[in-house]
Scaffold this motif. Sequence first.
Motif, PDB file in Angstrom:
ATOM      1  N   GLY A 252      -1.718   8.071   5.809  1.00 19.61           N
ATOM      2  CA  GLY A 252      -0.762   8.413   5.048  1.00 19.61           C
ATOM      3  C   GLY A 252      -0.684   9.824   4.738  1.00 19.61           C
ATOM      4  O   GLY A 252      -1.655  10.741   5.134  1.00 19.61           O
ATOM      5  N   THR A 253       0.290  10.491   4.415  1.00 21.22           N
ATOM      6  CA  THR A 253       0.484  11.877   4.161  1.00 21.22           C
ATOM      7  C   THR A 253      -0.587  12.619   3.038  1.00 21.22           C
ATOM      8  O   THR A 253      -1.003  13.362   3.297  1.00 21.22           O
ATOM      9  N   MET A 254      -0.627  11.620   2.306  1.00 24.15           N
ATOM     10  CA  MET A 254      -1.912  11.784   1.086  1.00 24.15           C
ATOM     11  C   MET A 254      -2.874  10.774   1.220  1.00 24.15           C
ATOM     12  O   MET A 254      -2.814   9.675   1.894  1.00 24.15           O
ATOM     13  N   GLY A 255      -4.134  11.253   0.843  1.00 28.81           N
ATOM     14  CA  GLY A 255      -5.320  10.480   1.257  1.00 28.81           C
ATOM     15  C   GLY A 255      -5.439   9.125   0.643  1.00 28.81           C
ATOM     16  O   GLY A 255      -5.092   8.876  -0.453  1.00 28.81           O
ATOM     17  N   MET A 256      -5.611   8.002   1.564  1.00 29.45           N
ATOM     18  CA  MET A 256      -5.711   6.709   1.077  1.00 29.45           C
ATOM     19  C   MET A 256      -7.098   6.245   1.741  1.00 29.45           C
ATOM     20  O   MET A 256      -6.946   5.232   2.634  1.00 29.45           O
ATOM     21  N   PRO A 257      -8.295   6.450   1.092  1.00 32.96           N
ATOM     22  CA  PRO A 257      -9.523   6.158   1.547  1.00 32.96           C
ATOM     23  C   PRO A 257      -9.637   4.532   1.105  1.00 32.96           C
ATOM     24  O   PRO A 257      -9.115   3.839   0.343  1.00 32.96           O
ATOM     25  N   GLY A 258     -10.538   3.897   2.086  1.00 31.85           N
ATOM     26  CA  GLY A 258     -10.782   2.414   1.947  1.00 31.85           C
ATOM     27  C   GLY A 258     -12.316   2.141   2.053  1.00 31.85           C
ATOM     28  O   GLY A 258     -13.233   2.923   2.608  1.00 31.85           O
ATOM     29  N   ALA A 259     -12.858   1.056   1.420  1.00 27.59           N
ATOM     30  CA  ALA A 259     -14.109   0.711   1.665  1.00 27.59           C
ATOM     31  C   ALA A 259     -14.529  -0.775   1.435  1.00 27.59           C
ATOM     32  O   ALA A 259     -13.531  -1.467   0.852  1.00 27.59           O
ATOM     33  N   VAL A 260     -15.618  -1.385   1.782  1.00 32.96           N
ATOM     34  CA  VAL A 260     -15.895  -2.759   1.355  1.00 32.96           C
ATOM     35  C   VAL A 260     -17.058  -2.681   0.370  1.00 32.96           C
ATOM     36  O   VAL A 260     -17.911  -2.012   0.738  1.00 32.96           O
ATOM     37  N   ALA A 261     -16.918  -3.118  -0.809  1.00 28.50           N
ATOM     38  CA  ALA A 261     -18.021  -3.073  -1.898  1.00 28.50           C
ATOM     39  C   ALA A 261     -18.714  -4.245  -1.649  1.00 28.50           C
ATOM     40  O   ALA A 261     -18.290  -5.242  -1.323  1.00 28.50           O
TER      41      ALA A 261
END
Length: 317
Positions: free
Chosen positions: A177-186
């Motif tokens: 995206g234009t702005m940051g959209m981090p992801g992870a698996v917890a």
Amino acid sequence: MNQRGRRPGAWCAGLLLAGVSVVAGCRAAGTDGITPVPQFLAFLPWLLAPAGFALLCALLARWWPGVVWAVAVLGLLAWYLDPYGGTGEPDGPPLAALRLLTSNVEFGRGTPALVRVVRDRHPDVVFVEECEPGCRALLEREFADAYPYRRAVAADGSKGSLILSRFPLTPAAGVAGTMGMPGAVADVRGHPVRLQLAHPMPPLPGQVGLWHRELGRLRAFAAAGPGIPTVLAGDFNASQDHAAFRRILDTGLSDAARLTGHDRTPSWPSRTASVIGAQIDHVLVSPDFSVTDARFLRVSGTDHRALLTDLMLHGRK
């Protein structure tokens, strides 16, 4: 009132009803339209005011077709006040509790206040939008021990984002995206949970297409993990009256605020949210979760209210 005196009232009613009808018609047709429709859709419940005034003008002008038109528009708007999305409860055994906080800190300005909220509320996972380098440095310094696991998109201004977690995190690709959209698996007490921060572009004039594409990418993320517990949270720059947001819910996710009876509680702009505003900050969860509480919190320095949710992860039968 003579015929000449009635004419301005009829014109006023007609102009108001024409504008409101376009927005309500797009809502009924399942489209977000073009500017300024997406912007007005965010405030759909408040369109009852101009529609009601139009009805009054039509009555005073004795413009009976306008009266019928106004009543029909008011009825349609009232119909769409009902919350959208499912309310099903998991039927499997409870496995683990999870408290989650999401907050847009408006270019980092709300970070000092967010520190106090985190200390007071003790969330397990914190999603922070518009977390520029100073915001990230302060949060990581203040919570180095309490939240040792992080995922971030390091960028200036509104493009920076951060996830803080008490639970171990495995990196995930995130959503472009234009702005940051981090992801992870917890790793939540031994159970994997997909975490994804949401912060698509707002539907600014000239950028509605980009807003649609980025919400579409969030929908693709939501649809890509059937059977995996998922939390998608952040500033969506969209409300339940936007078709692009409803398509995300249609993948099977539920809105935590809707499940706890706060589906119309405004989160932006925070300065007027107690009177008028739109709910554009959301925590969406897969059917693996029940929601025991959701509340919007004032965070000084930012134009968004934070959203704190208490979740329970359930197993599957």
